[in-house]
Design an enzyme around this catalytic site. Structure first.
Site, PDB file in Angstrom:
ATOM      1  N   ASP A 156       0.840  -1.188   0.000  1.00  0.00           N
ATOM      2  CA  ASP A 156       0.000   0.000   0.000  1.00  0.00           C
ATOM      3  C   ASP A 156       0.885   1.250   0.000  1.00  0.00           C
ATOM      4  O   ASP A 156       1.870   1.289   0.729  1.00  0.00           O
ATOM      5  CB  ASP A 156      -0.843  -0.041   1.302  1.00  0.00           C
ATOM      6  CG  ASP A 156      -2.047   0.866   1.257  1.00  0.00           C
ATOM      7  OD1 ASP A 156      -1.862   2.066   1.016  1.00  0.00           O
ATOM      8  OD2 ASP A 156      -3.159   0.375   1.496  1.00  0.00           O
TER       9      ASP A 156
ATOM     10  N   ARG B 151      -0.799   4.507  -0.040  1.00  0.00           N
ATOM     11  CA  ARG B 151      -1.767   5.607   0.009  1.00  0.00           C
ATOM     12  C   ARG B 151      -1.432   6.680   1.040  1.00  0.00           C
ATOM     13  O   ARG B 151      -1.955   7.772   0.991  1.00  0.00           O
ATOM     14  CB  ARG B 151      -3.173   5.059   0.281  1.00  0.00           C
ATOM     15  CG  ARG B 151      -3.778   4.425  -0.932  1.00  0.00           C
ATOM     16  CD  ARG B 151      -5.104   3.800  -0.618  1.00  0.00           C
ATOM     17  NE  ARG B 151      -4.961   2.633   0.236  1.00  0.00           N
ATOM     18  CZ  ARG B 151      -5.984   1.900   0.674  1.00  0.00           C
ATOM     19  NH1 ARG B 151      -7.208   2.250   0.370  1.00  0.00           N
ATOM     20  NH2 ARG B 151      -5.777   0.845   1.414  1.00  0.00           N
TER      21      ARG B 151
END
Ligand SMILES: [Zn+2]
Length: 419
Positions: free
Chosen positions: A331, A333
């Site tokens: 990830d 983000r």
């Protein structure tokens, strides 16, 4: 030779070194007590002497703008005419705007530059908005279905008989205050600047040569806020706020691809927002352009193939592992920056958060915004092929009332590539 005048100067002006003369750009004092004291962020290129920020306006679209100038289709000296472009809904100012630690990834005055920096504009400075606020109606088949099923009822204000919902929508471009971003990640400003410079192939030399410039407009995508109901409820302690923080998934959000739960989550979130708005509250959908957990859509599609072709088929216990094999991480983000938008909107409490992601709720709570209740998606709204994603997320500790067993996680529930 009319077109010549629209082209950039023949010699290259290096902005990486300030030169001998006194700087003509106004200073930026992030988090100052007034807008004028804070000063305008100037990243426009029509007069490079006024620039007090690194990078260019429009996020990732800055590259298209540069291409338009190079192709001779856009004057390098075009200055936007901002007549009638002011916000269709007033937002702020809120106390959070004047705290240098609360908002570090957007310019809180980005929507009101014509108003608060009118004097700078009058003096010929090309100050540009980085936020725009407008009003619209949205219509989604899932909302019409919810009306038919009796879960939603038209009220003639937020939701109309036709199935249209009234929204205020806000587009936000990223504006990074580098010392604040570094602090958020627990690294030095030097480490941040060097990382950003080196790992974009040396795209912005000022990151390492101009430590006097503290603001950077990165060439990345921004976010959009869809607000349903009365914006005054955002800061009223007696009224409820519902919220869905949604990270872009073009395949599902727009095309209805069924390998994940993104669009069902989005429409369920909007449904909850409408219900809260109808109950004298307000609903917020924060739509972040972070495709494929900000790994990008190419990586995402590669991972889909790897998941479906692995021995044993597409199953929850190998879901995150396959992502890490391709991308190196699960990830990117960076939810640490996500809560800034709540501070900008003046929100201090979210009553109903429509999400199962603990990464999101933890980041919001760490930013000092209270979350009263977290609402999972009802099972009947989950598409068949997305069961793998749902199980993997629950097992990884996402918010859920029931955690699946190891046995369940090893069962292939996703379709094959050609099914
Ligand atoms: Zn998705």
């Amino acid at each position: 030779m009319e077109h010549r005048r629209n082209q950039p100067q023949r010699h290259i002006v290096l902005t990486s070194h300030p030169g001998g003369s006194r700087p003509r750009h106004p200073p930026v004092k992030w988090g100052a007590a007034t807008a004028v004291e804070r000063g305008p962020v100037i990243a426009s290129l029509s007069d490079v002497g006024h620039r007090n920020a690194i990078g260019a306006h429009a996020g990732s679209y800055a590259v298209y703008r540069a291409l338009a100038v190079a192709a001779g289709q856009l004057s390098a000296y075009h200055v936007p005419d901002l007549t009638n472009t002011s916000p269709a809904q007033a937002i702020g100012p809120h106390p959070q705007w004047f705290d240098p630690d609360k908002i570090v990834s957007m310019d809180p005055f980005g929507h009101v530059v014509s108003e608060v920096f009118a004097e700078h504009l009058d003096r010929g400075m090309d100050v540009r908005p980085t936020i725009a606020v407008t009003k619209a109606r949205i219509k989604m088949p899932e909302l019409v279905d919810a009306m038919r099923a009796g879960r939603l009822k038209a009220d003639g204000s937020v939701l109309l008989e036709s199935g249209d919902a009234r929204v205020t929508k806000v587009a936000i471009e990223p504006v990074w205050y580098l010392p604040g971003i570094a602090k958020r990640f627990g690294i030095t400003e030097h480490e941040l600047r060097r990382g950003l410079f080196e790992h974009t192939g040396g795209m912005f030399p000022e990151l390492v040569t101009r430590h006097d410039l503290k603001v950077f407009l990165p060439p990345i995508n921004g976010q959009t806020v869809y607000l349903l109901g009365d914006p005054a409820a955002l800061t009223d302690p007696d009224r409820k706020v519902a919220c869905r923080v949604h990270d872009e998934c073009n395949g599902s959000d727009v095309f209805g691809s069924d390998i994940c739960t993104c669009r069902p989550y989005l429409t369920h979130g909007i449904e909850e927002c409408i219900r809260t708005a109808q109950d004298n509250g307000v609903g917020l959908v924060i739509y972040n352009r972070k495709e494929g957990r900000a790994l990008g859509e190419v990586t995402k599609f590669l991972v889909y193939n790897a998941r479906k072709r692995q021995p044993g088929g597409d199953r929850a216990d190998a879901y995150f592992e396959r992502t890490e094999c391709v991308a190196g991480v699960q990830d990117m983000r960076f939810q640490e920056l996500m809560p800034d938008v709540f501070h900008w909107l003046g929100v201090t409490r979210i009553d109903r958060m429509v999400s199962m992601s603990n990464m999101k709720s933890d980041a919001i709570r760490r930013a000092g915004v209270e979350i009263v209740e977290q609402i999972p998606i009802p099972d009947e709204l989950i598409p068949d092929d997305a069961k793998v994603e749902m199980d993997a997320k629950k097992a990884a500790g996402y918010f859920t009332p029931v955690v699946p067993t190891a046995e369940e996680l090893g069962v292939a529930k996703g379709r094959g590539l050609t099914d």
